[in-house]
Write a protein that holds these residues in place. Structure first.
Motif, PDB file in Angstrom:
ATOM      1  N   THR A 257       0.851  -1.193   0.000  1.00  0.00           N
ATOM      2  CA  THR A 257       0.000   0.000   0.000  1.00  0.00           C
ATOM      3  C   THR A 257       0.884   1.239   0.000  1.00  0.00           C
ATOM      4  N   ALA A 258       0.538   2.193  -0.821  1.00  0.00           N
ATOM      5  CA  ALA A 258       1.372   3.386  -1.008  1.00  0.00           C
ATOM      6  C   ALA A 258       1.244   4.329   0.183  1.00  0.00           C
ATOM      7  N   THR A 259       1.956   3.977   1.255  1.00  0.00           N
ATOM      8  CA  THR A 259       2.034   4.821   2.446  1.00  0.00           C
ATOM      9  C   THR A 259       3.506   5.095   2.737  1.00  0.00           C
TER      10      THR A 259
ATOM     11  N   GLN B  85      -4.036   1.750  -2.359  1.00  0.00           N
ATOM     12  CA  GLN B  85      -4.067   3.105  -1.833  1.00  0.00           C
ATOM     13  C   GLN B  85      -4.668   3.080  -0.419  1.00  0.00           C
TER      14      GLN B  85
ATOM     15  N   GLU C 169      -7.045   4.579   0.769  1.00  0.00           N
ATOM     16  CA  GLU C 169      -8.508   4.562   0.681  1.00  0.00           C
ATOM     17  C   GLU C 169      -9.047   3.146   0.443  1.00  0.00           C
ATOM     18  N   ASP C 170      -8.264   2.291  -0.243  1.00  0.00           N
ATOM     19  CA  ASP C 170      -8.678   0.904  -0.442  1.00  0.00           C
ATOM     20  C   ASP C 170      -8.790   0.183   0.895  1.00  0.00           C
TER      21      ASP C 170
END
Length: 256
Positions: free
Chosen positions: A198-200, A226, A228-229
């Motif tokens: 996840t793009a964090t 993301q 939000e997903d």
């Protein structure tokens, strides 16, 4: 109105007036979760450990958009500080219905060479912190409530250098699934969300572009998740999913 719209409207109606405490709520998955829960009608306590300014900015954005939120702080592994955070949330909103425990740290390295001080630091936050939050939630959540802890999909993929981190998250899963059974009769669900790549900032830190590209292509949907997903799954478990209990939900685009 479509059936999807009807479902969304019903979920929003069911969650209006509920109260959530989100640990690690000032960035990444935590912030996306705060924003999603506020959109669903929750009042939210945004917890931070080291970055109060980020938590205050999150709350300011939420309130500017018409939502209701406060800042609470403290080390998740400190039972006194976290009891105070629960107290502050209850004082502000009258009770707590949902606890989302996204707070955690990730230190990677081969098992053969990992610094044991790093192991202890990670396990204090990820294991003791989860135990403290889970213990408080077990005693403070209202009937109809939900506790959502966080693991990782690497517990399935077994990527090298993740050994100590996955060990801490395996403990999170065990704590959560046993607690779900211990809370029989209280009408409180306990589940675990296990995100994939996840793009964090936590995930991207220290990875080169090629590594990130390889991980994104490993997923059948061929992208990174993301925040939000992940928040979408949290919102489901927090509100409408009353028949999902004692489960680990792998939110990873089909990675494993």
């Amino acid at each position: 109105m479509t059936s999807t719209s009807n479902t969304t409207a019903s979920a929003n109606t069911a969650t209006q007036g509920r109260v959530a405490l989100v640990t690690g709520g000032s960035g990444g998955i935590g912030r996306a979760t705060v924003e999603r829960l506020v959109a669903d009608g929750y009042s939210v306590a945004v917890h931070y450990s080291g970055n109060r300014a980020a938590a205050e900015e999150t709350v300011a954005a939420v309130t500017a958009a018409g939502g209701s939120a406060i800042v609470v702080g403290g080390d998740v592994a400190d039972e006194t500080a976290m009891a105070t955070a629960f107290d502050q949330t209850e004082a502000a909103f009258g009770g707590i219905d949902v606890v989302v425990n996204t707070a955690g740290i990730m230190i990677l390295g081969p098992i053969a060479t990992l610094n044991l001080d790093d192991l202890d630091r990670m396990h204090r936050t990820n294991i003791r912190g989860t135990f403290v939050i889970s213990q408080l939630a077990a005693n403070r959540l209202r009937s109809g409530g939900a506790l959502i802890n966080f693991s990782t999909s690497v517990s399935r993929t077994k990527f090298p250098t993740y050994g100590a981190y996955v060990a801490s998250k395996a403990a999170v899963e065990s704590i959560s699934l046993i607690l779900a059974r211990e809370l029989r009769g209280k009408n409180i669900t306990v589940n675990v969300v296990a995100p994939g790549p996840t793009a964090t900032p936590l995930f991207l830190n220290g990875k080169d572009e090629q590594t990130i590209e390889n991980l994104s292509k490993a997923v059948p949907l061929e992208r990174l998740g993301q925040p939000e997903d992940i928040a979408e799954t949290v919102a489901f478990l927090a509100g409408p999913a009353r028949w999902v209990n004692g489960q680990v939900i792998y939110t990873n685009g089909g990675l494993a």
